[in-house]
Design a protein around this motif. Structure first.
Motif, PDB file in Angstrom:
ATOM      1  N   ARG A 191       0.834  -1.205   0.000  1.00  0.00           N
ATOM      2  CA  ARG A 191       0.000   0.000   0.000  1.00  0.00           C
ATOM      3  C   ARG A 191       0.877   1.268   0.000  1.00  0.00           C
ATOM      4  O   ARG A 191       1.873   1.328  -0.689  1.00  0.00           O
ATOM      5  CB  ARG A 191      -0.966  -0.033   1.186  1.00  0.00           C
ATOM      6  N   HIS A 192       0.481   2.282   0.762  1.00  0.00           N
ATOM      7  CA  HIS A 192       1.214   3.550   0.724  1.00  0.00           C
ATOM      8  C   HIS A 192       2.559   3.451   1.444  1.00  0.00           C
ATOM      9  O   HIS A 192       3.354   4.398   1.399  1.00  0.00           O
ATOM     10  CB  HIS A 192       0.360   4.659   1.360  1.00  0.00           C
ATOM     11  N   GLY A 193       2.817   2.347   2.083  1.00  0.00           N
ATOM     12  CA  GLY A 193       4.097   2.162   2.772  1.00  0.00           C
ATOM     13  C   GLY A 193       5.182   1.570   1.891  1.00  0.00           C
ATOM     14  O   GLY A 193       6.274   1.272   2.380  1.00  0.00           O
ATOM     15  N   PHE A 194       4.933   1.424   0.583  1.00  0.00           N
ATOM     16  CA  PHE A 194       5.915   0.752  -0.278  1.00  0.00           C
ATOM     17  C   PHE A 194       7.237   1.509  -0.362  1.00  0.00           C
ATOM     18  O   PHE A 194       8.291   0.913  -0.580  1.00  0.00           O
ATOM     19  CB  PHE A 194       5.335   0.526  -1.681  1.00  0.00           C
ATOM     20  N   PHE A 195       7.186   2.828  -0.168  1.00  0.00           N
ATOM     21  CA  PHE A 195       8.420   3.625  -0.266  1.00  0.00           C
ATOM     22  C   PHE A 195       9.046   3.901   1.099  1.00  0.00           C
ATOM     23  O   PHE A 195      10.009   4.661   1.195  1.00  0.00           O
ATOM     24  CB  PHE A 195       8.138   4.956  -0.982  1.00  0.00           C
ATOM     25  N   TYR A 196       8.517   3.298   2.160  1.00  0.00           N
ATOM     26  CA  TYR A 196       9.033   3.522   3.512  1.00  0.00           C
ATOM     27  C   TYR A 196      10.384   2.857   3.750  1.00  0.00           C
ATOM     28  O   TYR A 196      11.078   3.192   4.709  1.00  0.00           O
ATOM     29  CB  TYR A 196       8.044   2.987   4.559  1.00  0.00           C
ATOM     30  N   ARG A 197      10.729   1.920   2.915  1.00  0.00           N
ATOM     31  CA  ARG A 197      12.003   1.210   3.073  1.00  0.00           C
ATOM     32  C   ARG A 197      12.634   0.994   1.702  1.00  0.00           C
ATOM     33  O   ARG A 197      11.928   0.984   0.678  1.00  0.00           O
ATOM     34  CB  ARG A 197      11.784  -0.119   3.792  1.00  0.00           C
TER      35      ARG A 197
END
Length: 218
Positions: A189-195
């Motif tokens: 979801r929107h966390g794909f770019f968090y790491r």
């Protein structure tokens, strides 16, 4: 020189003069949660987890790029910050860095800022990556956005709550500009770019190296 201290990223363009002329430079613009919580930000509401800001910078540097980034102040105005980034890009170009060697990478709110940079700079050689930044509100809030340069739009298919692809991105690309859309299927979801995961790192760094085939706006 880019000096990184845990909690602070200090940028000095003056010492980039000799080292970056032949190198590729990425200006990385983080998501809004880092503005709110700092570089150790963690989303506990949606389950996105820790925003690994420093690991992302290290991963980009590890792929051979000079990386410029800083933690923005809370409630930073996107338009004001875009003007600051435009000055950074102009400074790099004046120091001899080819415009085609500069890529502005933005995630979420950072992507909105990157779009505004693209609009203000109007340089068709600078590259841009927009990750998780397009939503139904975007072009209503910022009707002036008109993409210039070489644009890669990275969208996660499961990110249906916060963003979507810049659809149709063609409408927002100035004639003669180049663009491509990369659709991911990580399920994050929107966390794909968090790491720093390969699913987005690979297309982003390939684009920054000029290795992505882009369409041209008519």
């Amino acid at each position: 020189m880019v000096e990184t201290i845990r909690g602070i990223v200090i940028i000095s363009l003056l010492l980039l003069i000799n080292t970056t002329r032949a190198q590729r430079v990425i200006i990385y613009l983080h998501g809004q949660i880092v503005e709110s919580q700092g570089p150790g930000a963690k989303d506990t509401v949606n389950g996105y987890g820790e925003y690994r800001y420093f690991d992302i910078l290290d991963s980009l540097k590890g792929r051979g790029f000079t990386v410029l980034s800083e933690v923005r102040k809370k409630n930073t105005d996107p338009k004001d910050y875009a003007k600051k980034v435009v000055k950074q890009v102009d400074s790099l170009i004046k120091q001899g860095v080819p415009a085609s060697n500069i890529t502005v990478v933005g995630a979420s709110k950072g992507a909105v800022i990157a779009m505004l940079v693209s609009t203000l700079l109007s340089n068709n050689s600078v590259k841009y990556v927009f990750m998780g930044g397009c939503g139904s509100y975007l072009f209503t809030t910022y009707p002036e956005i008109k993409f210039h340069g070489e644009v890669l739009d990275v969208w996660e298919e499961s990110d249906t709550d916060h963003s979507g692809p810049c659809d149709p991105i063609e409408i927002r690309a100035a004639p003669g500009e180049k663009y491509s859309i990369e659709i991911l299927k990580t399920g994050l979801r929107h966390g794909f770019f968090y790491r720093p995961i390969r699913e987005w790192l690979d297309p982003v760094t390939d684009h920054a190296k000029g290795e992505v085939n882009l369409g041209t706006q008519k």
